[in-house]
Design a protein around this motif. Structure first.
Motif, mmCIF file in Angstrom:
data_model
loop_
_atom_site.group_PDB
_atom_site.id
_atom_site.type_symbol
_atom_site.label_atom_id
_atom_site.label_comp_id
_atom_site.label_asym_id
_atom_site.label_seq_id
_atom_site.Cartn_x
_atom_site.Cartn_y
_atom_site.Cartn_z
ATOM 1 N N LYS A 6 0.843 -1.210 0.000
ATOM 2 C CA LYS A 6 0.000 0.000 0.000
ATOM 3 C C LYS A 6 0.876 1.257 0.000
ATOM 4 N N GLY A 7 1.900 1.231 0.845
ATOM 5 C CA GLY A 7 2.826 2.370 0.922
ATOM 6 C C GLY A 7 3.521 2.600 -0.401
ATOM 7 N N LEU A 8 3.916 1.485 -1.046
ATOM 8 C CA LEU A 8 4.600 1.593 -2.335
ATOM 9 C C LEU A 8 3.696 2.231 -3.387
ATOM 10 N N LEU A 9 2.445 1.760 -3.428
ATOM 11 C CA LEU A 9 1.507 2.304 -4.413
ATOM 12 C C LEU A 9 1.227 3.778 -4.151
ATOM 13 N N LEU A 10 0.989 4.104 -2.872
ATOM 14 C CA LEU A 10 0.725 5.510 -2.532
ATOM 15 C C LEU A 10 1.934 6.391 -2.842
ATOM 16 N N GLY A 11 3.114 5.860 -2.525
ATOM 17 C CA GLY A 11 4.354 6.598 -2.800
ATOM 18 C C GLY A 11 4.516 6.858 -4.279
ATOM 19 N N LEU A 12 4.250 5.819 -5.093
ATOM 20 C CA LEU A 12 4.370 5.971 -6.548
ATOM 21 C C LEU A 12 3.384 7.003 -7.072
ATOM 22 N N VAL A 13 2.141 6.885 -6.595
ATOM 23 C CA VAL A 13 1.098 7.809 -7.063
ATOM 24 C C VAL A 13 1.457 9.248 -6.684
ATOM 25 N N ARG B 42 18.335 2.005 21.087
ATOM 26 C CA ARG B 42 19.207 2.862 20.269
ATOM 27 C C ARG B 42 18.862 2.696 18.784
ATOM 28 N N ARG B 43 18.567 1.461 18.398
ATOM 29 C CA ARG B 43 18.191 1.208 17.004
ATOM 30 C C ARG B 43 16.911 1.976 16.649
ATOM 31 N N ALA B 44 15.965 1.936 17.584
ATOM 32 C CA ALA B 44 14.708 2.671 17.355
ATOM 33 C C ALA B 44 14.987 4.163 17.254
ATOM 34 N N GLY B 45 15.935 4.625 18.034
ATOM 35 C CA GLY B 45 16.297 6.040 17.993
ATOM 36 C C GLY B 45 16.856 6.444 16.639
ATOM 37 N N PHE B 46 17.734 5.605 16.097
ATOM 38 C CA PHE B 46 18.303 5.897 14.769
ATOM 39 C C PHE B 46 17.220 5.858 13.688
ATOM 40 N N ARG B 47 16.303 4.881 13.822
ATOM 41 C CA ARG B 47 15.200 4.792 12.852
ATOM 42 C C ARG B 47 14.348 6.052 12.901
ATOM 43 N N ARG B 103 7.328 5.730 3.761
ATOM 44 C CA ARG B 103 7.722 5.678 5.176
ATOM 45 C C ARG B 103 6.584 6.154 6.083
ATOM 46 N N LEU B 104 5.865 7.177 5.630
ATOM 47 C CA LEU B 104 4.731 7.681 6.423
ATOM 48 C C LEU B 104 3.651 6.616 6.530
ATOM 49 N N VAL B 105 3.405 5.913 5.438
ATOM 50 C CA VAL B 105 2.345 4.900 5.436
ATOM 51 C C VAL B 105 2.760 3.677 6.252
ATOM 52 N N VAL B 106 3.974 3.221 6.039
ATOM 53 C CA VAL B 106 4.414 1.960 6.656
ATOM 54 C C VAL B 106 4.792 2.144 8.133
ATOM 55 N N GLY B 107 5.333 3.294 8.477
ATOM 56 C CA GLY B 107 5.729 3.528 9.878
ATOM 57 C C GLY B 107 6.765 2.527 10.333
ATOM 58 N N HIS B 109 6.224 -0.675 10.685
ATOM 59 C CA HIS B 109 5.751 -2.021 10.377
ATOM 60 C C HIS B 109 6.454 -2.650 9.181
ATOM 61 N N ALA B 110 7.533 -2.057 8.739
ATOM 62 C CA ALA B 110 8.230 -2.606 7.575
ATOM 63 C C ALA B 110 8.995 -3.870 7.961
ATOM 64 N N SER B 111 8.950 -4.860 7.075
ATOM 65 C CA SER B 111 9.758 -6.068 7.314
ATOM 66 C C SER B 111 11.224 -5.703 7.093
ATOM 67 N N ASN B 112 12.091 -6.546 7.596
ATOM 68 C CA ASN B 112 13.531 -6.287 7.444
ATOM 69 C C ASN B 112 13.925 -6.213 5.973
ATOM 70 N N ARG B 113 13.358 -7.094 5.170
ATOM 71 C CA ARG B 113 13.699 -7.141 3.737
ATOM 72 C C ARG B 113 13.233 -5.858 3.039
ATOM 73 N N ALA B 114 11.979 -5.465 3.340
ATOM 74 C CA ALA B 114 11.449 -4.245 2.705
ATOM 75 C C ALA B 114 12.266 -3.031 3.127
ATOM 76 N N PHE B 115 12.675 -3.013 4.403
ATOM 77 C CA PHE B 115 13.437 -1.852 4.876
ATOM 78 C C PHE B 115 14.813 -1.792 4.222
ATOM 79 N N ARG B 116 15.394 -2.967 3.964
ATOM 80 C CA ARG B 116 16.700 -2.981 3.284
ATOM 81 C C ARG B 116 16.563 -2.460 1.852
ATOM 82 N N ILE B 117 15.488 -2.848 1.194
ATOM 83 C CA ILE B 117 15.249 -2.337 -0.167
ATOM 84 C C ILE B 117 15.047 -0.817 -0.116
#
Lengths: 131, 143
Positions: A6-13, B42-47, B103-107, B109-117
């Motif tokens: 959802k975030g990706l789609l919103l970001g793209l839009v 500390r990790r949360a602080g950097f995020r 980032r605003l939408v996901v907050g 809740h991002a998985s580790n893989r998505a955050f690395r991307i």
């Protein structure tokens, strides 16, 4: 649908929307668009003819002008953001000083970009600009 | 407004987004490297620092783009150094907007893989902004 997608789609839009608005609205704010387009057409036609007859330093000067000066002085050197460069009544020394030193608040210095030979080539080109 | 004032305004406003996006990517990178179990707070602080830097950078970029468009007389591409500047600027601006919204939408809740991307794209964006800034400097200082 996961929140990441959802975030990706919103970001793209949003990104494409913002770029679309910027690219869509900018032409509306460009000053004298029609006049500029006509003038550019005339300039292009003129420059095709005029650059054909340019030789030596003047020809090289035109290349330098086209790359660095045309964005402000206009493709046809008849002025845009900066003044027209036709019929310059300034000495070579004065033109050199302006090119190398710039004009405070109006024109950047080109001292690091152009060496003496470049400035001479530019002046040779400027001297061909006569009505 | 006099054009030289817009030039100064562009010079002033444009450094904030460049610095903030670079700082954001750096904060997030450090946050990712710190072992989660040992340094959770500390990790949360950097995020959080990465998040707020990115959002402020994205907001600041709107002012920078607007003042830039005014001084270039709303040219979207141009030629010479202006074209070089825009070649890096527009992709960076689009990516920055997209990253901020993601980032605003996901907050948190991002998985580790998505955050690395995300971080990979953020680093590319920071590099693009740096390149746009370099050509902007060439444009203002050397024409």
């Amino acid at each position: 649908m996961s929140i990441e997608v959802k975030g990706l789609l919103l970001g793209l839009v949003t990104a494409l929307g913002l770029l679309g608005v910027t690219f869509g609205l900018s032409p509306l704010f460009q000053p004298n668009k029609t006049t500029d387009a006509n003038r550019e057409q005339q300039a292009n036609a003129a420059s095709v003819a005029s650059t054909d007859v340019l030789q030596g330093d003047a020809k090289r000067g035109y290349g330098l002008f086209d790359q660095s000066c045309a964005p402000c002085h206009g493709d046809d050197a008849r002025g845009d953001e900066g003044p027209s460069l036709y019929n310059l009544a300034k000495s070579d020394a004065r033109i050199t000083t302006i090119i190398k030193g710039g004009v405070k608040g109006e024109m950047p210095s080109f001292a690091k970009k152009f060496n003496d030979a470049d400035v001479q080539a530019l002046i040779a080109y400027l001297r061909t600009l006569k009505d | 407004m006099e054009n030289s004032l817009w030039i100064k305004m562009h010079g002033g406003t444009t450094h904030f987004p460049i610095a903030l996006v670079m700082a954001s990517a750096l904060f997030d990178l450090v946050g990712l490297i710190i072992p989660e179990n040992l340094e959770k707070s500390r990790r949360a602080g950097f995020r959080a620092a990465g998040f707020y830097s990115l959002i402020l950078g994205a907001m600041g970029s709107i002012g920078a783009v607007l003042s830039g468009l005014v001084i270039s007389r709303w040219q979207l591409w141009g030629r010479g150094n202006l074209a070089h500047h825009h070649t890096f600027l527009w992709p960076a601006f689009g990516l920055l907007t997209g990253l901020a919204v993601w980032r605003l939408v996901v907050g948190n809740h991002a998985s580790n893989r998505a955050f690395r991307i995300y971080l990979g794209i953020a680093l590319i964006t920071a590099a693009l902004m740096g390149a746009a800034g370099y050509w902007g400097g060439e444009l203002l200082l050397k024409g």
